[in-house]
Scaffold this motif. Structure first.
Motif, mmCIF file in Angstrom:
data_model
loop_
_atom_site.group_PDB
_atom_site.id
_atom_site.type_symbol
_atom_site.label_atom_id
_atom_site.label_comp_id
_atom_site.label_asym_id
_atom_site.label_seq_id
_atom_site.Cartn_x
_atom_site.Cartn_y
_atom_site.Cartn_z
ATOM 1 N N TRP A 97 -9.370 5.007 4.158
ATOM 2 C CA TRP A 97 -9.159 5.018 2.704
ATOM 3 C C TRP A 97 -7.760 4.485 2.434
ATOM 4 O O TRP A 97 -6.777 4.954 3.018
ATOM 5 C CB TRP A 97 -9.307 6.426 2.149
ATOM 6 C CG TRP A 97 -9.089 6.524 0.669
ATOM 7 C CD1 TRP A 97 -9.987 6.259 -0.313
ATOM 8 C CD2 TRP A 97 -7.873 6.930 0.023
ATOM 9 N NE1 TRP A 97 -9.418 6.464 -1.553
ATOM 10 C CE2 TRP A 97 -8.117 6.883 -1.371
ATOM 11 C CE3 TRP A 97 -6.609 7.331 0.471
ATOM 12 C CZ2 TRP A 97 -7.149 7.213 -2.309
ATOM 13 C CZ3 TRP A 97 -5.642 7.662 -0.464
ATOM 14 C CH2 TRP A 97 -5.920 7.608 -1.831
ATOM 15 N N GLN A 145 -4.931 1.100 -7.287
ATOM 16 C CA GLN A 145 -6.249 0.746 -6.773
ATOM 17 C C GLN A 145 -6.478 1.440 -5.425
ATOM 18 O O GLN A 145 -5.546 1.649 -4.648
ATOM 19 C CB GLN A 145 -6.368 -0.763 -6.568
ATOM 20 C CG GLN A 145 -6.305 -1.606 -7.812
ATOM 21 C CD GLN A 145 -6.542 -3.063 -7.478
ATOM 22 O OE1 GLN A 145 -7.692 -3.507 -7.320
ATOM 23 N NE2 GLN A 145 -5.457 -3.812 -7.351
ATOM 24 N N SER A 146 -7.750 1.743 -5.158
ATOM 25 C CA SER A 146 -8.088 2.340 -3.857
ATOM 26 C C SER A 146 -9.338 1.673 -3.292
ATOM 27 O O SER A 146 -10.196 1.168 -4.028
ATOM 28 C CB SER A 146 -8.298 3.850 -3.985
ATOM 29 O OG SER A 146 -9.400 4.130 -4.822
ATOM 30 N N GLU A 169 -12.201 1.930 0.249
ATOM 31 C CA GLU A 169 -12.668 2.785 1.344
ATOM 32 C C GLU A 169 -13.703 2.034 2.175
ATOM 33 O O GLU A 169 -14.512 1.263 1.646
ATOM 34 C CB GLU A 169 -13.270 4.081 0.823
ATOM 35 C CG GLU A 169 -13.619 5.085 1.917
ATOM 36 C CD GLU A 169 -13.967 6.447 1.369
ATOM 37 O OE1 GLU A 169 -14.104 7.393 2.172
ATOM 38 O OE2 GLU A 169 -14.093 6.580 0.132
ATOM 39 N N HIS A 217 0.836 -1.197 0.000
ATOM 40 C CA HIS A 217 0.000 0.000 0.000
ATOM 41 C C HIS A 217 0.873 1.250 0.000
ATOM 42 O O HIS A 217 1.973 1.262 0.572
ATOM 43 C CB HIS A 217 -0.944 0.002 1.206
ATOM 44 C CG HIS A 217 -0.269 0.241 2.525
ATOM 45 N ND1 HIS A 217 0.546 -0.700 3.122
ATOM 46 C CD2 HIS A 217 -0.275 1.321 3.351
ATOM 47 C CE1 HIS A 217 0.999 -0.221 4.266
ATOM 48 N NE2 HIS A 217 0.520 1.013 4.435
ATOM 49 N N ARG A 262 -4.883 3.344 -0.523
ATOM 50 C CA ARG A 262 -4.428 3.346 -1.909
ATOM 51 C C ARG A 262 -3.231 2.424 -2.045
ATOM 52 O O ARG A 262 -2.266 2.509 -1.283
ATOM 53 C CB ARG A 262 -4.050 4.760 -2.367
ATOM 54 C CG ARG A 262 -3.573 4.808 -3.822
ATOM 55 C CD ARG A 262 -3.534 6.240 -4.354
ATOM 56 N NE ARG A 262 -2.626 7.087 -3.598
ATOM 57 C CZ ARG A 262 -1.302 7.168 -3.830
ATOM 58 N NH1 ARG A 262 -0.746 6.420 -4.753
ATOM 59 N NH2 ARG A 262 -0.568 8.001 -3.117
#
Length: 456
Positions: free
Chosen positions: A385, A392-393, A395, A299, A387
């Protein structure tokens, strides 16, 4: 003549009966006991438990119902130890404010050991303790957004006093004096220093002293000692002593014995401050959604949007160096949850406190306060959140954390929490036996079987 609030509470303490308590309240009292006992077993696995052994003084105390009981700690000192250990992991129950079970359950267990109380009498005392404690707590109103004076042990003393007074079978008049004595001897409201200060410490909420003095207040009242029965009333009442801006007097007695505050008690799934539960849950869930191993460093960034207080010290502290700071650290709690560490004593072992990979993950967390125009439904709502490095993200938003009374932990999950905390101390069979004993407590003529498990 209108009765003083202490006298109204004293009458309730003396007159409440399990036979008239609604079934959901009755059932909830057993779950409250189970959760506090689990936290007690968890606390017994900490170095703090060894420090407290010297307070377990063997003595003979004549209980109100018969001859002396040998080999038991003096009840007030025993209550100090139990309350301290129940709260040690910050895994104990939650309410609108405070952790009422730590003082109520600690006092009830310690006194019941001497009074040879039945299971029914014990559960009555637990319910009474929660009602009195919680009502005093919610009566203390703070108008300012950030309090200068704050402390839960200051009002949780009343739950200990009420439970002890009931188990000692005090009449309404003596019970009223127990409450008055407790008010005059409540611990100072020290949380702004012991928790929110530069170095959170094991003193924390001071529940040990609240439980000890609550039991002692009941014993003093039984001996004829008297307190100021008007201690709640007027501009110099207890609310002033506790640092409140005002007192909502109706909260103290309105609906007493008909509307039960114990139903608004929740249980924690994570061993950290209630204020950060939603942040921890949202962060854990978003990592699961992404399907990554947090140790892999896949991440790029994690942003946690949380109540403003969570974004300030001590809650924003990264890489805390001891367990007392760690249980108030949102980054540490988030790291433990996403790395899959079982909540409880394992969250605070040196290996995890000093783990470099977990530390780097904490470094990657950015805490942002809710903006002024945001209006989450839950007071402690949070969003996470995430990322990834590939763009890609993900939440996740949590309005009300699991475990809150409005989003209750399933009974099976609560039992699982208990088994994880109790089994290292009493073994799997002993932990299962304890659960059975709690659920059958209203049919037990004494607490001997349950107490035997606790001291094994």
């Amino acid at each position: 003549m209108t009765a003083f609030i202490t006298q109204t509470l004293g009458s309730y303490i003396a007159e409440e009966a399990l036979a008239r308590v609604p079934s959901d309240v009755f059932d909830k009292s057993k779950l409250c006991l189970l959760d506090s006992l689990g936290c007690l077993f968890g606390g017994r696995q900490l170095p703090t438990a060894g420090m407290l052994k010297n307070l377990r003084v063997n003595s003979q105390v004549a209980p109100s119902s018969g001859g002396p009981v040998s080999g038991c700690a003096e009840p007030a000192a025993a209550a100090f130890v139990k309350a301290t250990l129940i709260n040690a992991l910050d895994f104990d129950d939650i309410y609108e404010k405070g952790h009422p079970g730590a003082t109520v359950i600690a006092a009830a267990l310690s006194v019941a050991e001497h009074t040879k109380s039945s299971g029914t009498e014990f559960l009555e005392a637990v319910i009474i303790g929660y009602e009195v404690s919680c009502r005093v707590g919610i009566s203390l109103a703070h108008v300012q957004p950030r309090k200068a004076i704050h402390g839960h042990g200051t009002w949780q003393i009343f739950g200990a006093a009420a439970a002890a007074a009931r188990l000692m079978r005090l009449d309404a008049g003596r019970a009223a004096h127990a409450i008055a004595i407790a008010a005059a001897n409540a611990p100072v409201a020290s949380v702004m220093k012991t928790v929110y200060g530069d170095a959170p410490s094991m003193a924390k909420n001071n529940f040990g002293m609240a439980a000890q003095m609550g039991v002692l207040a009941a014993r003093l009242a039984a001996a004829g000692y008297e307190g100021p029965l008007d201690v709640f009333e007027g501009e110099t009442g207890f609310w002033r002593m506790a640092g409140a801006d005002e007192c909502r007097f109706d909260k103290l007695t309105k609906g007493l014995g008909a509307a039960y505050e114990i139903l608004r008690v929740g249980f924690k799934p994570f061993s950290c401050c209630r204020l950060i539960l939603s942040s921890v849950q949202a962060s854990r869930d978003v990592i699961r959604m992404a399907g990554i191993d947090p140790a892999d460093g896949l991440h790029a960034k994690m942003i946690v949007t949380a109540p403003p207080i969570v974004c300030e010290p001590p809650f924003s502290k990264v890489r805390p160096r001891d367990m007392w700071a760690a249980q108030f650290s949102a980054p540490h709690a988030i790291a433990m949850a996403v790395f899959g560490v079982e909540p409880g004593p394992d969250w605070f072992v040196d290996d995890w406190l000093h783990d470099e990979i977990a530390g780097r993950f904490q470094d990657s967390i950015e805490l942002r306060p809710h903006t002024s125009h945001a209006s989450p439904r839950g007071a402690h709502a949070a969003s996470a959140w995430l990322r990834l490095r590939d763009g890609q993200s993900f939440e996740r938003h949590v309005d009300v954390a699991e475990g809150e009374a409005s989003n209750p932990m399933p009974k099976s999950a609560l039992e699982g929490k208990f088994l994880r905390l109790a089994s290292p101390v009493v073994g799997d069979s002993g932990a299962c036996e304890a659960i059975d004993n709690v659920y059958a407590l209203d049919k037990a003529g004494s607490l001997r079987t349950l107490l035997r498990v606790l001291v094994s």
